[in-house]
Motif scaffolding. Structure first.
Motif, mmCIF file in Angstrom:
data_model
loop_
_atom_site.group_PDB
_atom_site.id
_atom_site.type_symbol
_atom_site.label_atom_id
_atom_site.label_comp_id
_atom_site.label_asym_id
_atom_site.label_seq_id
_atom_site.Cartn_x
_atom_site.Cartn_y
_atom_site.Cartn_z
ATOM 1 N N PRO A 204 -3.568 7.885 1.050
ATOM 2 C CA PRO A 204 -5.049 7.652 1.004
ATOM 3 C C PRO A 204 -5.796 7.219 2.245
ATOM 4 C CG PRO A 204 -3.987 6.361 -0.797
ATOM 5 C CD PRO A 204 -2.992 6.738 0.273
ATOM 6 N N PHE A 205 -7.077 7.548 2.336
ATOM 7 C CA PHE A 205 -7.912 7.414 3.627
ATOM 8 C C PHE A 205 -7.798 5.848 3.943
ATOM 9 C CE2 PHE A 205 -11.995 5.920 5.321
ATOM 10 C CZ PHE A 205 -11.942 6.831 6.668
ATOM 11 N N GLY A 206 -7.815 5.338 5.107
ATOM 12 C CA GLY A 206 -8.347 3.944 5.138
ATOM 13 C C GLY A 206 -7.266 2.990 5.350
ATOM 14 N N VAL A 207 -5.978 3.464 5.648
ATOM 15 C CA VAL A 207 -4.854 2.350 6.034
ATOM 16 C C VAL A 207 -5.059 1.617 6.918
ATOM 17 C CG1 VAL A 207 -2.426 2.319 6.732
ATOM 18 C CG2 VAL A 207 -2.950 4.337 5.198
ATOM 19 N N ALA B 293 -7.295 -1.058 5.719
ATOM 20 C CA ALA B 293 -6.654 -1.935 4.895
ATOM 21 C C ALA B 293 -6.008 -3.110 5.688
ATOM 22 C CB ALA B 293 -5.790 -1.313 3.917
ATOM 23 N N SER C 217 2.695 1.685 -3.423
ATOM 24 C CA SER C 217 1.780 2.317 -4.338
ATOM 25 C C SER C 217 1.451 3.586 -4.203
ATOM 26 C CB SER C 217 0.533 1.266 -4.424
ATOM 27 O OG SER C 217 -0.074 1.493 -3.479
ATOM 28 N N ALA C 218 1.540 3.892 -3.143
ATOM 29 C CA ALA C 218 1.203 5.257 -2.802
ATOM 30 C C ALA C 218 2.389 6.413 -2.805
ATOM 31 C CB ALA C 218 0.597 5.791 -1.417
ATOM 32 N N LEU D 2 0.857 -1.021 0.159
ATOM 33 C CA LEU D 2 -0.008 -0.009 0.087
ATOM 34 C C LEU D 2 0.899 1.164 -0.005
ATOM 35 C CD1 LEU D 2 -2.498 -0.778 2.767
ATOM 36 C CD2 LEU D 2 -2.765 -1.441 0.385
#
Lengths: 381, 291
Positions: free
Chosen positions: A335-338, A341, A42-43, A39
Motif C-alpha cells: 500500500p502507498f505510504g510506507v 509509516a 500485514s500486506a 506492515l
C-alpha cells in the motif's frame, strides 16, 4: 513499582556517555525497522525480500544510490534547520514552510530578471546562481526569524507560529504555480516554469554543489557548538533560559539568531530540491511531498541528539530508507505510504528511547525480612 | 446564507471538540501539542471502522477509543515518566501523521454511507458541542472535582497536600482530552467532510490548540472563538460567496492562519497578560514530582 521481590523505579541519569547516545540512536532505528515488519507482514509480503528491495535499491543500485545522495543533502539541510534552534531549546517545526519559501525565492530571481523564457541572460549565470542561493537562504531565514522574534519578544509559542507559517506558505506556493499564478509554467500544468539550462546548479562528480554546503555545515556547526562562545551561549540558553539570562545572555538576540540560522538552512534545502536537482529544476505540482519529507530532518536531529556530525549517517540512512520504501512499494505492490509509516514509527521509537536516555531503570531487591509477615499471635502452647 | 452559517457552525464544532479537550488537559497542567495527531488518528480509525461495518455508532466508538488511548499514552509519558511534554506531543503528531497516511490510503475517497441527519441543515454535533461547553464550564467552576482539576493545574504540590491525587486527576483529564480529540476527528471524517484524504486536517488541530490560548482557558470564550474561526474557515474555502473574483482562492486559504499569528502575539503581550491572561494554569507543561 513492586515486581515480586524487587522494587523498580525510574531514576534520572546523572551521566550520559557519548556511546550511550549512539546506542539509544541505533536501538531506536532498529526497533522502528523491526516494527515496520508488521506492515510488510500485514500486506503479505515476504519480509526478507522487502528489506532486500529497500536496501539494494537505496544503496547498491546506481540510480538509487545517486537519488539517495541527493535526498541525503536535502535531509541534512533540513536536519540543521531543526537542530540549531533545538540546541537553544526551541522547536522549529516550520521546516516545510521555510523550504517552500526557499524554493519560491530561488525561482523569483530568474522571474525578476526575465530569464525564464528567453535564452539571453541579463547577468552572468554564475552571479544569477549565487543570487538564487542567497535569496533562498534569506527567504528561509526571514520566515524562521519571524517565528524567532515573536517567540523572543512576546513568548508566543514557536510551535504554533511555525505551523501556521507552514500552511500559509503551502498555499502561497499553490498560488504562485497554479491557476495562472506568476510562476506557472507556460504549458500550464500546475507547476512552475523550468529553469533555463544555464541556471542549473553546477555539478561536482554528478552531485550538485549543495553537497559541499551540507557537509561543510556539519563541520561548521559542530565547531560552533563545541568550541565557540556563541555555541556555548546557545547551549546554555537551551539548558536553562533563566540561568542564561543571569549569565548575561540576551534571549531576544539568541532566539532570533537560532531561528535565522535554522530558517536559512531550510531555505537552502528548498533551493537544493527545486533548483539544484538534476531532472527537477522546477517547483513540481507535488511540492507538498517534499515538505512532508522535511519531517525526517526533525527525527534525525532528535535521534542524533543535536550533534550535527552524528546526524550525517542518520540522514543518509533515512534518505535511503524513504527512497527504498517508495521503490519497494511499487516493486512488491505494498500500500502507498510506507515511507510515511516509517516516519511515524521512527518518531515513536525515538520517544521511547528518549525515556531510556534520560532515566535508568533501577532494580532494588526488597530485603526479604520486610516481606515476611511478623507473627501476630503467639504459637499455641 | 443559512446554509453557509450552518456549515460554518459545523466546522466550528470540529475546532470546539478538540479545543475543549485540550482546555481540560491544560487546566490540569498537561500540555498536548500533538492534538492534530490525535484528531488524525481518531478520524481515520472512525472512517475505516464505519466504512467496514457500515455503522456510524461503531465508527464513533472506534474514533473515541483511539483518541482516548493516545491521550493516555501522552499521559503515561508526561505524568508517570515525567518526560518533556513537547517531545511526547510532537511524537504523537508525527506518529499519527505517518501511520494514518499509510493505514488510510487504501480507503481514499468518499465514505459511501448516507449522511448523518441534521436539524434544518444544522449539524447535531453543534448542539452537542454547546452542551459539552456548558457541562465543562459547570464541572470546572461549580463542582469540587472541577476545583481539584484547576488546583492540580495551578499548584500540584498544594493540591496533593490537600488530599487530591495529582496523578489520578491528570490521567482522567488526559483521557477526556484524548476522547474529545478523537470525537473531533471522527466528526470531521464522518459528518463534516466524509471523504478520506491524505493529511485531511491540514492544520485544524494546531488552530484548535491556538484557540485554547485565545480562550484564556474559559469554555464560553472558547465557544465564541471556535464559532468565529469556523465562519472564517468556511469563508476561506468559498470566498466567492462574499467577494467574487477578488484574489486567488489560494490566497484566501491563507487567511485563517495569517489571522492566528497576530492574535497569538497580542494575547502574549505583557499588557494583555496583566489585564486578562491571569487564567493561564501556573503549572502548565511542568511535570509534577511527588516529594
Amino acid at each position: 513499582m513492586r515486581l515480586g521481590r524487587y522494587d523498580v523505579t525510574l531514576e534520572p541519569r546523572t551521566t550520559r556517555p557519548a556511546f550511550y547516545s549512539s546506542l539509544t540512536a541505533a536501538g531506536a532505528i532498529l526497533l522502528a525497522l523491526a516494527l515496520a515488519s508488521v506492515l510488510f507482514l500485514s500486506a503479505q509480503t515476504p519480509l526478507l525480500e522487502a528489506y532486500r528491495a529497500i536496501f539494494s535499491y537505496a544503496f547498491f543500485n546506481p540510480n538509487g544510490l545517486l537519488a539517495t545522495i541527493h535526498r541525503s543533502i536535502y535531509l541534512l539541510l533540513c536536519t540543521y534547520a531543526f537542530l540549531v534552534p533545538l540546541r537553544a531549546g526551541l522547536w522549529n517545526i516550520g521546516l516545510p514552510g521555510q523550504v517552500y519559501a526557499g524554493g519560491v525565492a530561488a525561482f523569483a530571481i530568474p522571474f525578476v530578471f526575465r530569464t525564464q523564457e528567453a535564452q539571453t541572460l541579463s547577468l552572468p549565470p554564475v552571479l544569477l546562481i549565487l543570487l538564487m542561493v542567497a535569496s533562498a537562504a534569506a527567504a528561509g531565514a526571514v520566515v524562521g526569524g519571524f517565528a524567532g522574534i515573536l517567540r523572543a519578544r512576546f513568548q508566543v509559542s514557536e510551535i504554533l507560529v511555525t505551523m501556521m507559517l507552514n500552511s500559509i506558505l503551502f498555499w502561497l506556493v499553490a498560488y504562485m504555480i497554479k491557476e495562472g499564478g506568476p510562476f506557472m509554467s507556460p504549458r500550464g500544468e500546475g507547476e512552475s516554469f523550468a529553469l533555463p539550462p544555464a541556471l542549473h546548479a553546477p555539478l561536482l562528480w554528478g552531485v550538485p554543489f549543495t553537497a559541499v554546503l551540507a557537509l561543510g555545515a556539519a563541520v561548521f556547526l559542530d565547531i560552533l557548538f563545541a568550541k565557540t562562545p556563541l555555541g556555548y551561549r546557545i547551549r546554555a540558553f537551551g539548558q536553562s533560559p533563566a540561568a542564561a539570562r543571569y549569565g548575561g545572555i540576551i534571549p531576544l538576540a539568541l532566539s532570533l539568531l537560532v531561528f535565522l540560522l535554522g530558517g536559512g538552512f531550510a531555505g537552502l534545502a528548498g533551493y537544493h530540491y527545486f533548483a539544484a536537482l538534476p531532472g527537477v529544476y522546477k517547483i513540481s505540482g507535488n511540492y507538498g511531498y517534499y515538505g512532508d519529507l522535511s519531517f525526517y530532518g526533525i527525527i534525525s536531529a532528535l535521534i542524533a541528539r543535536g550533534s550535527s556530525l552524528g546526524a550525517v549517517p542518520i540522514a543518509v540512512l533515512f534518505a535511503g530508507l524513504s527512497l527504498g520504501a517508495r521503490f519497494a512499494q511499487g516493486e512488491l505492490r505494498l500500500p502507498f505510504g510506507v515511507d510515511y509509516a516509517l516516519l511515524g514509527l521512527l518518531m515513536m521509537t525515538f520517544v521511547a528511547s528518549h525515556v531510556l536516555y534520560q532515566f535508568r531503570v533501577a532494580w532494588r531487591r526488597v530485603p526479604s525480612l520486610a516481606l515476611r509477615h511478623a507473627p501476630t499471635q503467639l504459637p499455641p502452647g | 446564507m443559512w446554509e453557509l452559517l450552518a456549515r460554518s457552525l459545523e466546522a466550528s464544532t470540529i475546532f470546539l471538540f478538540a479545543a475543549l479537550g485540550e482546555l481540560i488537559n491544560q487546566r490540569a497542567g498537561v500540555l498536548n501539542v500533538g492534538l492534530e495527531g490525535l484528531m488524525l488518528f481518531g478520524g481515520t480509525t472512525a472512517f475505516i471502522t464505519a466504512q467496514a461495518t457500515g455503522s456510524y455508532p461503531l465508527g464513533f466508538v472506534a474514533g473515541l477509543a483511539i483518541g482516548g488511548l493516545l491521550g493516555l499514552a501522552h499521559g503515561f509519558f508526561s505524568i508517570t515518566l515525567r518526560g518533556d511534554q513537547v517531545v511526547s506531543g510532537m511524537g504523537l503528531w508525527i506518529l499519527s501523521f505517518g501511520l494514518t497516511t499509510y493505514l488510510g490510503n487504501p480507503h481514499t475517497g468518499p465514505l459511501g454511507l448516507g449522511r448523518i441527519a441534521s436539524f434544518f441543515g444544522l449539524s447535531p454535533f453543534f448542539v452537542l458541542g454547546v452542551a459539552l461547553v456548558g457541562i465543562t464550564w459547570f464541572l470546572l467552576f461549580r463542582t469540587t472535582q472541577g476545583l481539584a482539576i484547576r488546583s492540580v493545574g495551578e499548584n500540584p504540590a498544594a493540591a496533593e497536600g490537600s488530599g487530591i491525587s495529582v496523578t489520578a486527576v491528570r490521567y482522567v483529564c488526559v483521557l477526556c482530552g484524548g476522547v474529545l480529540a478523537g470525537l473531533s476527528g471522527a466528526a470531521y471524517t464522518l459528518s463534516y467532510n466524509p471523504v478520506w484524504n491524505y493529511n485531511f486536517l491540514m492544520g485544524w488541530g494546531f488552530v484548535s490548540l491556538a484557540l485554547v490560548f485565545f480562550s484564556m482557558w474559559n469554555p464560553w470564550i472558547l465557544l465564541a472563538g471556535a464559532s468565529l474561526f469556523g465562519i472564517m474557515w468556511q469563508l476561506s474555502l468559498s470566498p466567492e460567496l462574499v467577494l467574487p473574483g477578488v484574489l486567488s482562492r489560494y490566497v484566501w486559504r491563507m487567511v485563517p492562519f495569517a489571522i492566528t499569528i497576530p492574535i497569538l502575539s497580542v494575547i502574549s503581550t505583557p499588557w494583555f497578560r496583566r489585564r486578562w491572561g491571569l487564567a493561564r494554569p501556573e503549572a502548565l507543561g511542568r511535570p509534577y514530582e511527588k516529594s
